[in-house]
Write an enzyme that holds these catalytic residues in place. Structure first.
Site, PDB file in Angstrom:
ATOM      1  CE1 TYR A   1      -3.452  -2.696   0.223  1.00 57.71           C
ATOM      2  CE2 TYR A   1      -2.594  -3.206   2.408  1.00 57.71           C
ATOM      3  CZ  TYR A   1      -3.409  -3.512   1.345  1.00 57.71           C
ATOM      4  OH  TYR A   1      -4.196  -4.640   1.379  1.00 57.71           O
TER       5      TYR A   1
ATOM      6  CB  SER B   1      -5.138  -5.896   6.206  1.00 51.64           C
ATOM      7  OG  SER B   1      -6.033  -6.280   5.195  1.00 51.64           O
ATOM      8  CE1 TYR B   2      -1.593  -9.723  -0.361  1.00 49.25           C
ATOM      9  CE2 TYR B   2       0.492  -8.825   0.413  1.00 49.25           C
ATOM     10  CZ  TYR B   2      -0.215  -9.624  -0.465  1.00 49.25           C
ATOM     11  OH  TYR B   2       0.448 -10.325  -1.443  1.00 49.25           O
TER      12      TYR B   2
ATOM     13  CG  HIS C   1     -10.102  -4.344   7.661  1.00 46.58           C
ATOM     14  ND1 HIS C   1      -9.517  -5.478   8.134  1.00 46.58           N
ATOM     15  CD2 HIS C   1      -9.307  -3.925   6.647  1.00 46.58           C
ATOM     16  CE1 HIS C   1      -8.416  -5.745   7.450  1.00 46.58           C
ATOM     17  NE2 HIS C   1      -8.265  -4.806   6.532  1.00 46.58           N
TER      18      HIS C   1
END
Length: 571
Positions: free
Chosen positions: A47, A118-119, A283
């Protein structure tokens, strides 16, 4: 409050790491200005490393000031790093190479930890299976144990809002890297407006999701069952090899809460030094994000300072007491307070069946649906029509990733409970607090006029005055009732027993509140709509849509109920 020395920090941009296959990844390195050696904190993300604080944590320099070398790296094929980005495919070996590189940094003490959500939680867990000796401790947050169940699909249904919004968010950087500025601008506009196109059919041909720049979306649709494509990233098969301390962080309204819990349980059953921390968060760390519920001051971000304690203990050897505390740290909603426990699920749980009742018309808030712990005897089934062209809209829930685009968090459910295709079963006012903490299981007896369909369940906290707050929700695609690997159609009109995990929570239903269960066949766009015909290719369009007559049974032979994990509240 952290009273340790705060360092000035030097920053090196785009430091190159050459991987085993020759691909060059780039990282920003934040180093305390000192002659001392320091442990390394590594974050690998898709990101953009230069704005890594935008994903919820304090800025990397804040961590570096605490006495850590902080490395933020763009993963393969993203932003400053070379190579081709394919979600999940290269994170294991690329992570191993980067960890070994970080361990050898000139100022490194030889201790390496990782953090991120998350990822970025996945980029910790996968390499950990191959380099537990080089990696000292991790803090994976808001992440999963694989990418099929509870990431891309849920009991056979596509996690539509998440999958489509995430796929579009990854696309602009791919266009920029290919030098197509016009396409990048168009993709950014589509990304910000993808919520307007969730209703597009067929799913496998979507005007808002570019095949050249989001090929992985179409790849995921080509694998609707838990096949070898997904099994290659199934962490459950790797737990035996992840032999290091881990602090698993989750949110009750996070899309990946079930995977977070499974990771904690799977790893703690094999290795010591595991912790589980769950707040009332969506999230978007560490945000409760609810206009309809106030969780109080204790719901704010506790994670950054908690991680410093965690890494100070494991990477610096500071005996700060964190490992003397119970392993489970949960925010109990309703009481709106943190509580420590020694296991999950809680050993003192009283699994209690809450049965559905009605006079055959539990449709909407105006119906006769009730809920209690008494098994039914002779009762008529409830009937509703599910029309995929008019699905029940999602209000809040567990999704990702942008609140303005995807349904997230706790919301008042009354706008959907007025619909006749939503069955509503409500208890009497509670005479005392009832705590529900743990996994929730549904047992539904249902029939459909279709050969495939969905059934949805929602647990709701009804406040005095009527406000109805969603606590947890689930879905079951009928054809996936027995297996995520080999779906099969149902026989129209036949009664089937559907048993499935709804979700996990910690909620105190306060005195004078009521417990409610909603049952329907859609929760859109949180989940995709079933078109009411058996197929797994997601190629059905508007002309394939069929309405279905659904029946929910609650009699002595077919006692539909939810199993709630009730906790003796005052102990």
């Amino acid at each position: 409050m952290n009273s340790q020395r705060m360092y000035e920090v030097n920053v090196e941009r785009n430091v190159e790491i050459r991987l085993r296959d020759g691909v060059c990844l780039r990282a920003d390195v934040y180093s305390p200005i000192s002659e001392r050696k320091f442990p390394v904190l590594l974050m690998r993300l898709p990101y953009d490393k230069s704005v890594s604080e935008a994903i919820g944590y304090m800025h990397p320099e804040w961590y570096a000031r605490q006495g850590y070398i902080v490395v933020t790296q763009d993963v393969r094929g993203r932003y400053a790093s070379d190579g081709e980005f394919r979600p999940f495919f290269n994170e294991r070996q690329d992570g191993v190479d980067t960890i070994r590189w970080a361990k050898q940094l000139p100022q490194s003490s030889g201790k390496v930890g990782m953090y991120g959500f998350s990822y970025v939680g996945a980029t910790q867990l996968h390499p950990a299976a191959d380099c537990s000796e080089e990696l000292t401790a991790i803090a994976p947050a808001f992440t999963n144990d694989g990418y099929y169940e509870d990431w891309t699909y849920r009991n056979g249904a596509l996690h539509l809002a998440f999958v489509q919004s995430w796929a579009t968010s990854l696309a602009p950087d791919i266009a920029i890297r290919q030098g197509d500025a016009e396409a990048a601008g168009d993709l950014l506009r589509k990304m910000n407006r993808i919520g307007e196109r969730y209703d597009h059919l067929p799913l496998h041909v979507h005007p808002g999701i570019s095949k050249p720049f989001s090929p992985f979306y179409y790849e995921w649709l080509e694998h609707p069952t838990f096949d070898d494509y997904w099994k290659q990233w199934d962490l459950r098969a790797a737990y035996d090899n992840i032999k290091l301390p881990a602090m698993h962080i989750g949110g009750w309204y996070d899309i990946f809460i079930e995977g977070t819990i499974r990771n904690y349980r799977g790893m703690s059953s094999r290795h010591p030094n595991q912790k589980l921390v769950i707040g009332p968060w969506v999230h978007y760390p560490w945000t409760a994000l609810s206009r309809d519920v106030d969780y109080g001051e204790d719901a704010r971000n506790v994670v950054d300072h908690l991680q410093i304690r965690w890494f100070d203990y494991w990477l610096k050897g500071r005996d700060n007491g964190i490992m003397d505390e119970p392993s489970v740290h949960i925010f109990v909603m309703g009481d709106n307070a943190w509580r420590q426990e020694r296991e999950w699920p809680l050993a003192r749980t009283q699994y209690t069946r809450f049965y559905l009742h009605s006079e055959g018309n539990a449709n909407s808030l105006s119906g006769s649906g009730t809920l209690d712990t008494n098994a039914p005897d002779r009762e008529s089934c409830d009937i509703y029509t599910y029309n995929p062209l008019d699905p029940v809209p999602s209000l809040g829930g567990n999704s990702c990733c942008v609140p303005s685009i995807a349904p997230m968090g706790a919301r008042d459910q009354r706008p959907v409970e007025i619909r006749n295709d939503v069955l509503v079963y409500t208890s009497q006012e509670l005479t005392e607090d009832v705590e529900v903490t743990g996994p929730i299981r549904a047992v539904l007896y249902a029939s459909s006029s279709a050969d495939d369909t969905d059934f949805t369940v929602k647990l709701v906290d009804v406040h005095p005055g009527g406000k109805a707050i969603n606590i947890v929700q689930g879905i079951q695609r009928a054809s996936y009732r027995d297996s995520n690997e080999q779906p099969s159609p149902i026989e129209p009109g036949r009664i089937y027993k559907y048993e499935f995990h709804v979700g996990s929570t910690s909620q105190v239903f306060k005195k004078n509140h009521r417990i409610r269960i909603e049952i329907s066949s859609s929760n859109f766009p949180l989940y995709e709509r079933s078109l009411n015909s058996f197929r797994t290719d997601r190629k059905g369009g508007y002309t394939d849509v069929k309405a279905a007559t659904q029946k929910i049974y609650h009699d002595a032979e077919h006692p539909t109920h939810l199993v709630l994990p009730v906790i003796p509240h005052r102990f």
